[in-house]
Design a protein around this motif. Structure first.
Motif, PDB file in Angstrom:
ATOM      1  N   ARG A  27      11.269 -11.354  16.204  1.00  0.00           N
ATOM      2  CA  ARG A  27      12.251 -11.056  15.044  1.00  0.00           C
ATOM      3  C   ARG A  27      13.514 -10.271  15.616  1.00  0.00           C
ATOM      4  O   ARG A  27      14.233  -9.928  15.026  1.00  0.00           O
ATOM      5  N   LYS A  28      13.612 -10.141  17.036  1.00  0.00           N
ATOM      6  CA  LYS A  28      14.509  -9.475  17.793  1.00  0.00           C
ATOM      7  C   LYS A  28      14.858  -8.074  17.223  1.00  0.00           C
ATOM      8  O   LYS A  28      15.820  -7.765  16.724  1.00  0.00           O
ATOM      9  N   GLU A  57       0.856  -1.188  -0.126  1.00  0.00           N
ATOM     10  CA  GLU A  57      -0.260   0.009  -0.127  1.00  0.00           C
ATOM     11  C   GLU A  57       0.906   1.230   0.031  1.00  0.00           C
ATOM     12  O   GLU A  57       1.998   1.061   0.419  1.00  0.00           O
ATOM     13  N   ASP A  58       0.321   2.358  -0.651  1.00  0.00           N
ATOM     14  CA  ASP A  58       1.071   3.592  -0.326  1.00  0.00           C
ATOM     15  C   ASP A  58       1.025   4.212   1.091  1.00  0.00           C
ATOM     16  O   ASP A  58      -0.049   4.054   1.790  1.00  0.00           O
ATOM     17  N   VAL A  59       2.279   4.565   1.373  1.00  0.00           N
ATOM     18  CA  VAL A  59       2.426   5.046   2.938  1.00  0.00           C
ATOM     19  C   VAL A  59       2.714   6.506   2.620  1.00  0.00           C
ATOM     20  O   VAL A  59       3.677   6.496   2.061  1.00  0.00           O
ATOM     21  N   ARG A  60       2.159   7.255   3.512  1.00  0.00           N
ATOM     22  CA  ARG A  60       2.530   8.767   3.169  1.00  0.00           C
ATOM     23  C   ARG A  60       3.243   9.585   4.382  1.00  0.00           C
ATOM     24  O   ARG A  60       2.212   9.351   5.454  1.00  0.00           O
ATOM     25  N   GLY A  61       4.114  10.160   4.358  1.00  0.00           N
ATOM     26  CA  GLY A  61       4.533  10.938   5.507  1.00  0.00           C
ATOM     27  C   GLY A  61       4.547  12.269   5.509  1.00  0.00           C
ATOM     28  O   GLY A  61       3.720  12.736   4.361  1.00  0.00           O
ATOM     29  N   SER A  62       5.211  12.884   6.164  1.00  0.00           N
ATOM     30  CA  SER A  62       5.017  14.377   5.930  1.00  0.00           C
ATOM     31  C   SER A  62       5.643  14.998   4.864  1.00  0.00           C
ATOM     32  O   SER A  62       5.597  16.167   4.277  1.00  0.00           O
ATOM     33  N   LYS A  63       6.729  13.973   4.478  1.00  0.00           N
ATOM     34  CA  LYS A  63       7.469  14.577   3.307  1.00  0.00           C
ATOM     35  C   LYS A  63       7.120  14.013   1.725  1.00  0.00           C
ATOM     36  O   LYS A  63       6.924  14.409   1.057  1.00  0.00           O
ATOM     37  N   ASN A  64       7.189  12.428   2.077  1.00  0.00           N
ATOM     38  CA  ASN A  64       7.000  11.745   0.607  1.00  0.00           C
ATOM     39  C   ASN A  64       6.001  10.556   1.032  1.00  0.00           C
ATOM     40  O   ASN A  64       5.770  10.411   2.000  1.00  0.00           O
ATOM     41  N   LYS A  65       5.619  10.152  -0.239  1.00  0.00           N
ATOM     42  CA  LYS A  65       4.872   8.675   0.030  1.00  0.00           C
ATOM     43  C   LYS A  65       5.642   7.566  -0.942  1.00  0.00           C
ATOM     44  O   LYS A  65       6.533   7.823  -1.685  1.00  0.00           O
ATOM     45  N   LYS A  66       5.552   6.587  -0.336  1.00  0.00           N
ATOM     46  CA  LYS A  66       6.224   5.259  -0.702  1.00  0.00           C
ATOM     47  C   LYS A  66       5.259   3.971  -0.848  1.00  0.00           C
ATOM     48  O   LYS A  66       4.659   3.764   0.131  1.00  0.00           O
ATOM     49  N   TYR A  67       5.206   3.550  -1.807  1.00  0.00           N
ATOM     50  CA  TYR A  67       4.753   2.123  -1.907  1.00  0.00           C
ATOM     51  C   TYR A  67       5.458   0.943  -0.880  1.00  0.00           C
ATOM     52  O   TYR A  67       6.401   0.838  -1.341  1.00  0.00           O
ATOM     53  N   SER A  68       4.632   0.735   0.012  1.00  0.00           N
ATOM     54  CA  SER A  68       5.305  -0.191   1.038  1.00  0.00           C
ATOM     55  C   SER A  68       4.619  -1.304   1.302  1.00  0.00           C
ATOM     56  O   SER A  68       3.499  -1.457   1.121  1.00  0.00           O
ATOM     57  N   ARG A  69       5.415  -2.308   2.200  1.00  0.00           N
ATOM     58  CA  ARG A  69       4.859  -3.506   2.702  1.00  0.00           C
ATOM     59  C   ARG A  69       4.043  -3.106   4.124  1.00  0.00           C
ATOM     60  O   ARG A  69       4.768  -2.846   5.054  1.00  0.00           O
ATOM     61  N   VAL A  70       2.839  -3.276   4.098  1.00  0.00           N
ATOM     62  CA  VAL A  70       2.208  -3.046   5.427  1.00  0.00           C
ATOM     63  C   VAL A  70       1.708  -4.464   5.927  1.00  0.00           C
ATOM     64  O   VAL A  70       1.053  -5.264   5.528  1.00  0.00           O
ATOM     65  N   SER A  71       2.379  -4.447   6.992  1.00  0.00           N
ATOM     66  CA  SER A  71       2.274  -6.022   7.781  1.00  0.00           C
ATOM     67  C   SER A  71       1.536  -5.856   9.204  1.00  0.00           C
ATOM     68  O   SER A  71       1.718  -4.673   9.974  1.00  0.00           O
ATOM     69  N   GLY A  72       0.350  -6.521   9.314  1.00  0.00           N
ATOM     70  CA  GLY A  72      -0.269  -6.558  10.647  1.00  0.00           C
ATOM     71  C   GLY A  72       0.131  -7.692  11.395  1.00  0.00           C
ATOM     72  O   GLY A  72       0.298  -8.796  11.122  1.00  0.00           O
ATOM     73  N   VAL A  73       0.764  -7.419  12.480  1.00  0.00           N
ATOM     74  CA  VAL A  73       1.535  -8.322  13.345  1.00  0.00           C
ATOM     75  C   VAL A  73       0.874  -7.940  14.676  1.00  0.00           C
ATOM     76  O   VAL A  73       0.354  -7.111  15.086  1.00  0.00           O
ATOM     77  N   SER A  74       1.189  -9.059  15.748  1.00  0.00           N
ATOM     78  CA  SER A  74       1.051  -8.907  17.120  1.00  0.00           C
ATOM     79  C   SER A  74       2.001  -8.226  17.695  1.00  0.00           C
ATOM     80  O   SER A  74       3.310  -8.052  17.290  1.00  0.00           O
ATOM     81  N   SER A  75       2.009  -7.503  18.959  1.00  0.00           N
ATOM     82  CA  SER A  75       2.788  -7.002  19.569  1.00  0.00           C
ATOM     83  C   SER A  75       4.162  -7.863  19.861  1.00  0.00           C
ATOM     84  O   SER A  75       5.227  -7.535  20.101  1.00  0.00           O
ATOM     85  N   ASP A  76       3.964  -9.239  20.023  1.00  0.00           N
ATOM     86  CA  ASP A  76       5.013 -10.168  20.122  1.00  0.00           C
ATOM     87  C   ASP A  76       5.990  -9.988  19.140  1.00  0.00           C
ATOM     88  O   ASP A  76       7.386 -10.576  19.281  1.00  0.00           O
ATOM     89  N   ASP A 104      21.208  -5.992  11.405  1.00  0.00           N
ATOM     90  CA  ASP A 104      22.467  -6.013  10.585  1.00  0.00           C
ATOM     91  C   ASP A 104      22.711  -7.271   9.821  1.00  0.00           C
ATOM     92  O   ASP A 104      23.705  -7.636   9.428  1.00  0.00           O
ATOM     93  N   SER A 105      21.635  -8.119   9.850  1.00  0.00           N
ATOM     94  CA  SER A 105      21.792  -9.527   9.155  1.00  0.00           C
ATOM     95  C   SER A 105      21.451  -9.225   7.604  1.00  0.00           C
ATOM     96  O   SER A 105      20.627  -8.590   7.393  1.00  0.00           O
ATOM     97  N   ILE A 106      22.169 -10.061   6.851  1.00  0.00           N
ATOM     98  CA  ILE A 106      22.000  -9.840   5.490  1.00  0.00           C
ATOM     99  C   ILE A 106      20.855 -10.563   5.024  1.00  0.00           C
ATOM    100  O   ILE A 106      20.274 -10.301   3.857  1.00  0.00           O
ATOM    101  N   LEU A 107      20.392 -11.487   6.072  1.00  0.00           N
ATOM    102  CA  LEU A 107      19.270 -12.377   5.579  1.00  0.00           C
ATOM    103  C   LEU A 107      17.795 -11.872   6.218  1.00  0.00           C
ATOM    104  O   LEU A 107      16.987 -12.440   6.003  1.00  0.00           O
ATOM    105  N   GLY A 108      18.219 -10.758   6.802  1.00  0.00           N
ATOM    106  CA  GLY A 108      17.123 -10.072   7.847  1.00  0.00           C
ATOM    107  C   GLY A 108      16.032  -9.586   6.873  1.00  0.00           C
ATOM    108  O   GLY A 108      15.851  -9.917   5.804  1.00  0.00           O
ATOM    109  N   LEU A 109      15.407  -9.030   7.404  1.00  0.00           N
ATOM    110  CA  LEU A 109      14.142  -8.165   6.642  1.00  0.00           C
ATOM    111  C   LEU A 109      14.593  -7.672   5.470  1.00  0.00           C
ATOM    112  O   LEU A 109      15.536  -7.285   5.257  1.00  0.00           O
TER     113      LEU A 109
END
Lengths: 394, 247
Positions: A128-129, A104-123, A188-193
Motif C-alpha cells: 500500500r506504499k 472494534e473499539d480502540v482505546r488510547g490514553s485520551k479517547n476511544k474510537k470505534y475503528s476498523r481493525v485490520s489484520g495484515v502481514s508485514s508486507d 495524499d491520494s483521494i482514493l486511498g485508505l
C-alpha cells in the motif's frame, strides 16, 4: 461572386439583425459550450482518477473468495500459510499480505474510537506504499509470533492520544492491550485508505482475537505488465492447494483502472451525446430563422437575381450566411465552454483538459450544422421566382 | 439589338390557360429609345419580363445583342441579365441597408470585378447621374428621384446592351420624373439603347418610338416625330408641381 464577397454579404446580413442573429445562434452557443465543457471536465476527471489510481500502485492485486458463486466453498479457502506459499511458488510476486478486518473499539490514553481493525502481514506496508510518520511498521517476526503490536493511522492516533506520543504506548482493542509501534501518515491520494480510522495489527494476532479466517490476499507484482499473469498464477496455486476451482475472484488495479476508464468514457459519451442533441436543436433554430429570413428578404433575392445573380449565387449566399452564423455561435460557444470548463475545474479542483481536437470537432460540427440546416432555406431562396419576388412589398 | 420573332407566352397555372402574349414581332436597333405602352393586362409587363430574361417564352424566339436567349440555361440567362441588361424599376428596388455606392457595385459583384475597379466604376456611374455627393447615403436618406438615379447608375454600371425601364417615373412627382427622363435622354444621346414601359403618354413621348400593346398583341408601332425634351419640360414646369403618386 467570390467567397470573400459572399462572407462579407453574409456578415452584413447578420449585422443588420444583431439581436436576432444572436438569439438564433444561442442554441449553437449553448450546444458547443456544453459539449466542450463536458468533454473537458470528463477528460480532466478521468485523468485525475487515473493519476490517483497510479499513485496507489498499478501493480497491486487482490484475491478473495467468491462467496456468491453458488457452489459452496469447501474447506478453508484462504489461510495465513497461503501467504508464505504464494511467495515461494509465484516468483512474480514482490509482496503479499493477508487482509482481514473487523470493527472494534480502540482505546488510547485520551479517547476511544470505534475503528476498523485490520489484520495484515508485514508486507502490507509496501503493497500500500505507506509512509511511516513515526516508529515503524511491525516486522515479519511480529506477525509470525502473533505479537500484540499495532500501527495506527495518523487520524486515529491524533484522536485517541491527543498530544501525547502514541509510539511505545498501549492501546486497547476491545479489552486486549497492544503496544503501538508506528503511525502511518495519511495518504495524499483521494482514493486511498478510506476516511474511517484504522489500526493495523499482525494477522496472526488478529486471528488469535477474532477467529481463524482470512478475507483476502493482497499483493504486488514486479510490474504493471506482469500483474495479470502473476495474479493468475497465484490463483492457480491457491486452487491446487485448496482443491477447488473457479471460486477465487481476483482483480488488479490495472483492471480497476481499465473499468474506471471505461466508465468515465461512457459517462463522457452520454453527457456529450445529450449536449450534442442540444446542438441539433440549435441547428433547427438556425434553420427556422433562416427560413424566416429568406421570406423576409424575398424582394432582395429578386433584385439580386435581376442584377445577374445565378441560382448558385443565391444558394451560396444563404448557405454561407447560415455557416457564418453557426461558426460565430461555435466560436462564442467554444470560448464559453473552455471558460466554463476552467471555472468548474477550479471549483472542483481538478485539471480541465481542453484538447485541440475538441475545438476542431466543435468548429467542424458547427460549420456542418450550418450547411445542413442552411440547405433548406438556401434552396428555398435559390428557387424563388424573380418576377414574383420583385413584385413583393417587403 | 433586340429581335423578337413570334413571341408567345401562355400562363397555364390557373384552371384556364391565360395567353399573355401572342405572336409578337418587333425589332429594336442599337441606340434606339423605345417606349412600350398599353393598358394593364395588355401584356407589356410580360413582354418586359421576357426581354429582361426573368422569364422564358412559351414559343417564339428572342435575340439580344446577337445571343439567342432561348438556347440559354439558367446560368446563361443570369449572365445575360448581368452583362447585357440594366434594369430600372418603378419601385426602385435598391437594397435598403446598403449605401448608394454598394448598391451600384452589386451587378459588378456578380460579374466578378475586383474591388478597386468596382469602386471606380460605381463612383463614375454615380457621377454620371449627378449623385457624386451622395455615394455614402442609404436609400432612406435621399429623395425618391435621387433613389431612382442611383438605380439608373446601377443599371449602367456593367455597360449593358439595353436598359429596360419599367415605369421608372411611376412613383415620382412630375418634376423628379422629368429629371429621370432627362437622364434617359442623355444616355440615349450617348448611344444607349433604352426600352421603357409606361402607361403615360406624356412619358412615352420622350422616346423616339412607341410600340403599343393590347390584349397580348402588338397593335401599333408609332414613330415620334419630335420627342419631348425633358430639360425643356422641366423649365416649363417651374419650381414645384407635385403630382399624384409622388413619394
Amino acid at each position: 461572386m467570390s467567397l470573400l464577397e459572399s462572407i462579407r454579404v453574409a456578415l452584413e446580413g447578420i449585422r443588420a439583425n444583431k439581436l436576432r442573429s444572436f438569439l438564433t445562434t444561442l442554441g449553437i452557443i449553448i450546444g458547443i459550450a456544453a459539449v466542450i465543457a463536458v468533454v473537458a471536465i470528463g477528460q480532466g476527471g478521468r485523468a485525475i482518477l487515473m493519476a490517483e489510481m497510479e499513485k496507489l500502485g498499478t501493480n497491486i492485486f487482490t484475491i478473495y473468495v467468491d462467496w456468491r458463486s453458488g457452489a459452496q466453498p469447501t474447506g478453508k479457502m484462504l489461510e495465513l500459510s497461503d501467504v508464505q506459499v504464494l511467495k515461494d511458488k509465484v516468483p512474480g510476486i514482490t509482496h503479499i499480505s493477508a487482509n482481514t478486518s473487523t470493527m472494534e473499539d480502540v482505546r488510547g490514553s485520551k479517547n476511544k474510537k470505534y475503528s476498523r481493525v485490520s489484520g495484515v502481514s508485514s508486507d502490507y506496508e509496501y503493497i500500500r506504499k505507506m509512509t511511516i510518520k513515526t516508529g515503524h511498521f511491525f516486522s515479519r517476526e511480529d506477525d509470525s509470533l502473533g505479537r500484540r503490536v499495532a500501527v495506527l493511522d495518523e487520524a486515529l492516533a491524533d484522536e485517541i492520544f491527543g498530544r501525547s506520543k502514541p509510539v511505545g504506548n498501549i492501546i486497547r482493542i476491545g479489552s486486549t492491550p497492544f503496544i503501538v509501534v508506528g503511525v502511518v501518515a495519511k495518504g495524499d491520494s483521494i482514493l486511498g485508505l478510506s476516511e474511517e480510522p484504522r489500526v493495523f495489527i499482525p494477522s496472526r494476532s488478529w486471528q488469535n482475537m477474532f477467529g481463524t479466517y482470512v478475507n483476502s490476499l493482497e499483493g504486488s507484482a514486479l510490474s504493471r505488465e506482469k500483474v495479470q499473469e502473476t495474479m493468475e498464477q497465484a490463483v492457480k496455486v491457491l486452487e491446487r492447494r485448496h482443491r477447488s476451482s473457479a471460486q477465487y475472484v481476483s482483480y488488479s488495479m490495472e483492471q480497476e483502472m481499465q473499468s474506471a476508464n471505461q466508465v468515465t468514457g461512457i459517462m463522457t459519451l452520454i453527457i456529450g451525446a445529450i449536449a450534442g442533441i442540444s446542438l441539433l436543436v440549435g441547428g433547427i433554430g438556425v434553420m427556422n430563422i433562416m427560413l424566416v429570413s429568406v421570406t423576409e428578404r424575398t424582394r432582395e433575392i429578386g433584385i439580386r437575381i435581376a442584377l445577374g445573380a445565378s441560382r448558385k449565387d443565391i444558394l451560396t449566399q444563404f448557405l454561407i450566411e447560415s455557416v457564418v452564423l453557426c461558426l460565430i455561435g461555435g466560436i462564442i460557444g467554444m470560448l464559453l465552454g473552455v471558460g466554463g470548463a476552467f471555472l468548474i475545474a477550479k471549483l472542483a479542483n481538478w485539471p480541465p483538459l481542453v484538447s485541440w481536437w475538441t475545438m476542431l470537432i466543435a468548429f467542424t460540427f458547427s460549420a456542418t450544422i450550418g450547411i445542413i440546416f442552411g440547405m433548406l432555406p438556401a434552396n428555398k431562396a435559390a428557387k424563388m421566382n424573380p418576377i414574383e419576388a420583385l413584385r413583393r412589398d417587403t | 439589338m433586340i429581335q423578337v420573332f413570334d413571341l408567345t407566352k401562355i400562363y397555364s397555372t390557373g384552371a384556364q390557360p391565360v395567353i399573355a402574349l401572342k405572336d409578337v414581332n418587333f425589332e429594336v436597333k442599337a441606340g434606339e429609345f423605345v417606349a412600350v405602352m398599353g393598358p394593364s393586362g395588355s401584356g407589356k409587363s410580360t413582354m418586359m419580363n421576357l426581354l429582361g430574361c426573368l422569364d422564358t417564352p412559351t414559343s417564339g424566339s428572342y435575340k439580344l445583342d446577337g445571343i439567342d436567349i432561348s438556347t440559354l440555361d439558367e446560368t446563361g440567362m443570369a449572365r445575360v441579365r448581368n452583362q447585357k441588361i440594366g434594369f430600372v424599376f418603378q419601385n426602385f428596388n435598391l437594397l435598403p441597408r446598403m449605401t448608394a455606392l454598394r448598391n451600384v457595385e452589386l451587378p459588378m459583384l456578380y460579374a466578378g470585378i475586383d474591388v478597386r475597379e468596382r469602386m471606380r466604376r460605381a463612383t463614375s456611374a454615380l457621377e454620371r447621374v449627378g449623385l457624386a455627393d451622395r455615394i455614402n447615403h442609404r436609400p432612406n436618406q435621399i429623395s425618391g428621384g435621387q433613389v431612382q438615379r442611383v438605380a439608373i447608375a446601377r443599371a449602367l454600371v456593367n455597360e449593358p446592351a439595353v436598359i429596360l425601364a419599367d415605369e421608372p417615373t411611376g412613383n415620382l412627382d412630375t418634376r423628379s420624373g422629368e429629371e429621370i427622363m432627362a437622364i434617359f435622354q442623355e444616355l440615349n444621346r450617348g448611344g444607349s439603347t433604352i426600352v421603357l414601359v409606361t402607361h403615360e403618354r406624356d412619358i412615352a413621348l420622350h422616346a423616339s418610338r412607341i410600340i403599343h400593346f393590347r390584349d397580348g398583341r402588338l397593335v401599333d408601332d408609332e414613330k415620334v416625330e419630335t420627342s419631348l425634351d425633358a430639360v425643356e419640360q422641366k423649365k416649363i414646369m417651374g419650381e414645384s408641381n407635385p403630382r399624384q403618386g409622388g413619394k
